[in-house]
Design a protein around this motif. Structure first.
Motif, short mmCIF file in Angstrom:
data_model
loop_
_atom_site.label_atom_id
_atom_site.label_comp_id
_atom_site.label_asym_id
_atom_site.label_seq_id
_atom_site.Cartn_x
_atom_site.Cartn_y
_atom_site.Cartn_z
N CYS A 72 0.85 -1.21 0.00
CA CYS A 72 0.00 0.00 0.00
C CYS A 72 0.88 1.26 0.00
O CYS A 72 0.94 1.97 1.01
CB CYS A 72 -0.91 0.00 1.22
SG CYS A 72 -1.97 -1.45 1.35
N PRO A 73 1.57 1.54 -1.13
CA PRO A 73 2.48 2.70 -1.15
C PRO A 73 1.77 4.04 -1.04
O PRO A 73 2.39 5.05 -0.72
CB PRO A 73 3.19 2.57 -2.51
CG PRO A 73 2.30 1.69 -3.34
CD PRO A 73 1.57 0.79 -2.39
N VAL A 74 0.42 4.05 -1.30
CA VAL A 74 -0.36 5.27 -1.07
C VAL A 74 -1.58 4.91 -0.22
O VAL A 74 -2.04 3.78 -0.25
CB VAL A 74 -0.84 5.96 -2.37
CG1 VAL A 74 0.32 6.52 -3.16
CG2 VAL A 74 -1.66 5.02 -3.23
N MET A 75 -2.07 5.88 0.54
CA MET A 75 -3.28 5.67 1.33
C MET A 75 -4.47 5.89 0.40
O MET A 75 -4.71 7.01 -0.06
CB MET A 75 -3.32 6.66 2.51
CG MET A 75 -4.60 6.61 3.32
SD MET A 75 -4.86 5.01 4.14
CE MET A 75 -6.36 5.38 5.07
N SER A 76 -5.17 4.80 0.10
CA SER A 76 -6.26 4.92 -0.86
C SER A 76 -7.47 4.08 -0.45
O SER A 76 -7.37 3.24 0.45
CB SER A 76 -5.78 4.47 -2.25
OG SER A 76 -5.40 3.09 -2.17
N ALA A 77 -8.59 4.35 -1.14
CA ALA A 77 -9.80 3.54 -0.97
C ALA A 77 -10.28 3.25 -2.39
O ALA A 77 -11.13 3.94 -2.93
CB ALA A 77 -10.85 4.32 -0.19
N GLY A 78 -9.64 2.25 -3.01
CA GLY A 78 -9.93 1.95 -4.41
C GLY A 78 -9.16 2.90 -5.32
O GLY A 78 -8.46 3.80 -4.84
N PRO A 79 -9.31 2.73 -6.64
CA PRO A 79 -8.52 3.54 -7.58
C PRO A 79 -8.91 5.02 -7.65
O PRO A 79 -8.12 5.86 -8.07
CB PRO A 79 -8.78 2.85 -8.94
CG PRO A 79 -10.06 2.10 -8.76
CD PRO A 79 -10.16 1.73 -7.32
N ARG A 80 -10.11 5.35 -7.21
CA ARG A 80 -10.60 6.74 -7.36
C ARG A 80 -10.32 7.65 -6.18
O ARG A 80 -10.47 8.87 -6.26
CB ARG A 80 -12.11 6.73 -7.65
CG ARG A 80 -12.45 6.18 -9.03
CD ARG A 80 -13.95 6.10 -9.25
NE ARG A 80 -14.60 7.39 -9.02
CZ ARG A 80 -15.86 7.51 -8.66
NH1 ARG A 80 -16.62 6.44 -8.45
NH2 ARG A 80 -16.40 8.70 -8.48
N TYR A 81 -9.95 7.08 -5.04
CA TYR A 81 -9.81 7.91 -3.83
C TYR A 81 -8.43 7.71 -3.20
O TYR A 81 -8.04 6.60 -2.86
CB TYR A 81 -10.90 7.58 -2.81
CG TYR A 81 -12.28 7.80 -3.37
CD1 TYR A 81 -12.85 9.07 -3.38
CD2 TYR A 81 -13.00 6.74 -3.93
CE1 TYR A 81 -14.12 9.28 -3.93
CE2 TYR A 81 -14.26 6.95 -4.48
CZ TYR A 81 -14.82 8.21 -4.47
OH TYR A 81 -16.05 8.42 -5.01
N GLU A 82 -7.72 8.82 -3.07
CA GLU A 82 -6.39 8.81 -2.47
C GLU A 82 -6.36 9.88 -1.38
O GLU A 82 -6.91 10.97 -1.56
CB GLU A 82 -5.35 9.13 -3.55
CG GLU A 82 -3.94 8.92 -3.11
CD GLU A 82 -2.95 9.13 -4.25
OE1 GLU A 82 -2.15 10.08 -4.16
OE2 GLU A 82 -2.99 8.36 -5.24
N TYR A 83 -5.75 9.55 -0.25
CA TYR A 83 -5.72 10.50 0.87
C TYR A 83 -4.28 10.92 1.17
O TYR A 83 -3.38 10.07 1.24
CB TYR A 83 -6.33 9.86 2.12
CG TYR A 83 -7.75 9.37 1.92
CD1 TYR A 83 -8.78 10.27 1.68
CD2 TYR A 83 -8.06 8.01 1.96
CE1 TYR A 83 -10.09 9.83 1.49
CE2 TYR A 83 -9.36 7.56 1.77
CZ TYR A 83 -10.37 8.48 1.53
OH TYR A 83 -11.66 8.04 1.35
#
Length: 204
Positions: A72-83
């Motif tokens: 998980c190199p980025v904090m995300s919730a699926g491909p459309r949401y990145e935090y």
């Protein structure tokens, strides 16, 4: 409840097994419990907030071996949401970071808010600050992101661990609570909108 704790949890994340007696959080819970049913919205928000923090702490603690810098190199919730993370104090400008790093920042930040006697007074009769609801909403909005990340990126692991009933129950209580008091903007809930609607229709 021992299944909620993985002995192989990552170095950056250490779930707490219980709230030590005499600690600020323990006093906070006692205070909130003593004033339940007082009709005070801030009181009504305080107890579940501490409770959800502890639940999410434990749930995330079970999957830390699967949530790594590599997976998980980025904090995300699926491909459309990145935090991206910012706390306004130590990190003023939002930074892109891995999910475990983001969640570590988040849990540390929430713990600091809960430990702040001026924000979360643990003594009966001490008034809440004017910005309490705004801080409470930010805490809940950010805790939602951990649920969203777990559901989108780690649900297979949750099922493998047979934790889905605990996750679903915890999330359902969380969602009903934030909707009851209108504590999270609908747009923020978009990553799990389908699940939220499904939970709502089951309860009708």
């Amino acid at each position: 409840m021992s299944f909620l704790f993985s002995s192989r949890s990552s170095k950056t994340f250490k779930p707490k097994k219980n709230i030590p007696e005499g600690s600020h959080q323990y006093e906070l819970l006692k205070h909130a419990e003593a004033t339940l049913g007082s009709g005070n919205l801030r009181q009504a928000v305080m107890l579940p907030e501490v409770d959800f923090f502890n639940q999410i702490n434990m749930l995330y603690g079970t999957i830390t071996e699967f949530c790594t810098e590599a997976s998980c190199p980025v904090m995300s919730a699926g491909p459309r949401y990145e935090y991206h993370w910012a706390d306004g104090t130590n990190i003023k400008k939002p930074i892109k970071c891995s999910a475990p790093k983001y969640i570590d920042y988040l849990m540390t930040w929430v713990q600091d808010q809960l430990d702040d006697e001026t924000l979360f007074p643990s003594k009966i009769g001490v008034p809440f600050p004017k910005n309490f609801m705004s801080v409470a909403k930010t805490i809940l909005k950010r805790l939602f992101r951990v649920y969203a990340h777990i559901y989108h990126q780690h649900f297979d692991s949750v099922m493998q661990l047979q934790e889905e009933a605990h996750l679903n129950t915890s999330f359902k209580h969380f969602i009903f609570f934030v909707q009851e008091f209108n504590l999270i903007d609908r747009r923020e809930l978009a990553p799990l909108q389908e699940l939220i609607e499904k939970l709502g229709s089951k309860d009708r």
